[in-house]
Write a protein that holds these residues in place. Structure first.
Motif, PDB file in Angstrom:
ATOM      1  N   TRP A 181       1.306   5.439   0.564  1.00  0.00           N
ATOM      2  CA  TRP A 181       0.786   6.444   1.491  1.00  0.00           C
ATOM      3  C   TRP A 181       1.493   7.778   1.262  1.00  0.00           C
ATOM      4  CZ3 TRP A 181      -2.897   4.530   4.943  1.00  0.00           C
ATOM      5  CH2 TRP A 181      -2.920   3.138   5.107  1.00  0.00           C
ATOM      6  N   SER A 209      -3.947   6.971   2.146  1.00  0.00           N
ATOM      7  CA  SER A 209      -3.557   5.908   1.225  1.00  0.00           C
ATOM      8  C   SER A 209      -3.598   6.359  -0.230  1.00  0.00           C
ATOM      9  CB  SER A 209      -4.490   4.704   1.406  1.00  0.00           C
ATOM     10  OG  SER A 209      -4.198   3.689   0.472  1.00  0.00           O
ATOM     11  N   THR A 210      -2.647   5.817  -1.014  1.00  0.00           N
ATOM     12  CA  THR A 210      -2.725   5.953  -2.471  1.00  0.00           C
ATOM     13  C   THR A 210      -3.364   4.707  -3.090  1.00  0.00           C
ATOM     14  OG1 THR A 210      -0.559   4.935  -2.930  1.00  0.00           O
ATOM     15  CG2 THR A 210      -0.580   7.287  -2.444  1.00  0.00           C
ATOM     16  N   PRO A 222      -1.263   2.497   8.344  1.00  0.00           N
ATOM     17  CA  PRO A 222      -0.195   1.641   7.819  1.00  0.00           C
ATOM     18  C   PRO A 222       0.218   0.570   8.821  1.00  0.00           C
ATOM     19  CG  PRO A 222       0.309   3.964   7.442  1.00  0.00           C
ATOM     20  CD  PRO A 222      -0.874   3.922   8.351  1.00  0.00           C
ATOM     21  N   GLU A 249       0.846  -1.190   0.000  1.00  0.00           N
ATOM     22  CA  GLU A 249       0.000   0.000   0.000  1.00  0.00           C
ATOM     23  C   GLU A 249       0.881   1.240   0.000  1.00  0.00           C
ATOM     24  OE1 GLU A 249      -4.131   1.681   2.008  1.00  0.00           O
ATOM     25  OE2 GLU A 249      -3.120  -0.050   2.883  1.00  0.00           O
ATOM     26  N   PRO A 259      -1.565   9.681   7.717  1.00  0.00           N
ATOM     27  CA  PRO A 259      -1.295   8.966   6.463  1.00  0.00           C
ATOM     28  C   PRO A 259      -2.570   8.783   5.645  1.00  0.00           C
ATOM     29  CG  PRO A 259      -1.320   7.435   8.313  1.00  0.00           C
ATOM     30  CD  PRO A 259      -1.540   8.795   8.893  1.00  0.00           C
TER      31      PRO A 259
END
Length: 300
Positions: A187, A196-197, A263, A185, A194
């Motif tokens: 970030w 997320s992308t 994360p 993942e 954080p």
């Protein structure tokens, strides 16, 4: 380093449907199994850690735990413990109808005498991977916002690709193939938060939220690589579009299914975007804060 022969044993034994039956192993006498592990984080209310010993090719539970303070000691059948060849730590649902280990296995190591030195390297990384450890990961990214038609906000998106030979694009991440039960993942950390992308298993294809992201613009899903444009629908306390310079970009390894929206412990790559970063120009990532988790398991 865990030997490849151990990985073969894992493939045959850890996915077994049934676990050893206590009645067949003379479990009336117990001995202590002591875990001394570093780097674990609390999993929350819905998941627990569970230890396993491999006895005659079968997984035998040594008990579940939620605390990440060590050492911790568990009573285990003396006969089974004496015959154990390997220790494995998995992540399990707190309410778990399945007596076998989950696919999400975090630590493993073979016993040498009464001690098993365990680590995450060859249990999180798949046995067929051409990259053997998370510590060997490398990464590149660019700043760009390809999902809108505005060229004034290019520093508000991050894409894990290499456009050095544009228009030919290649993957920006070189990562081990993960074992079942894990995903990568991306970030970006916004003032300690954080965001997320998206999750992914392959660095050379779009991530899992390519078509469902709330943050991207309305001009398409972007290139076929992991990444995100932070252009709209910002979470509370943030404002999009933004400028990612000075913020930290992270690649983590996440349990699947995931135990948390934050994360996970394993973060093999990270990088603070330079203040002078140029749009559409490749930027190299560095080592992340946690590339492996390790510890020792002692029977006595």
């Amino acid at each position: 380093m865990i030997k490849k022969t151990f990985l073969g044993l894992m493939a045959l034994s850890l996915f077994a449907v049934s676990c050893s039956n206590d009645d067949d192993n003379n479990t009336s006498t117990t001995s202590d199994l002591t875990l001394n592990l570093q780097g674990l984080e609390a999993l929350g209310n819905d998941y627990v850690y569970e230890g396993w010993i491999i006895v005659d090719g079968q997984p035998v539970s040594t008990g579940t735990f939620s605390s990440v303070s060590f050492p911790q000691t568990f009573p285990v059948s003396t006969a089974q413990l004496e015959n154990a060849t390997t220790f494995v730590l998995s992540i399990e649902p707190a309410i778990d109808p399945d007596p076998a280990p989950a696919a999400t296995k975090l630590l493993a190591g073979d016993f040498s005498g009464n001690v098993a030195n365990v680590n995450s390297d060859n249990i999180v990384v798949g046995s067929g991977s051409t990259i053997s450890t998370l510590g060997a990961s490398t990464g590149k990214y660019i700043l760009a916002t390809p999902t809108d038609m505005d060229d004034t906000n290019e520093a508000s998106g991050v894409w894990f690709l290499d456009n050095t030979n544009a228009p030919n694009l290649v993957a920006g991440l070189s990562l081990p193939t993960l074992a079942d039960g894990w995903k990568y993942e991306g970030w970006v950390v916004f003032d300690g938060t954080p965001i997320s992308t998206g999750t992914f298993t392959s660095a050379d294809s779009a991530d899992d939220n390519a078509t469902t992201s709330l943050f991207k613009g309305d001009a398409g899903n972007g290139p076929g690589y992991p990444g995100e444009d932070y252009l709209q629908n910002a979470p509370a306390g943030l404002s999009f579009p933004t400028d990612l310079k000075g913020r930290t970009v992270v690649i983590s390894v996440e349990p699947y299914p995931d135990n948390s929206s934050a994360p996970f412990t394993l973060k093999p790559l990270a990088h603070m975007v330079p203040a002078n970063a140029m749009d559409h120009t490749v930027i190299d990532m560095g080592d992340g804060p946690v590339e492996t988790i390790m510890g020792s398991v002692t029977r006595n």
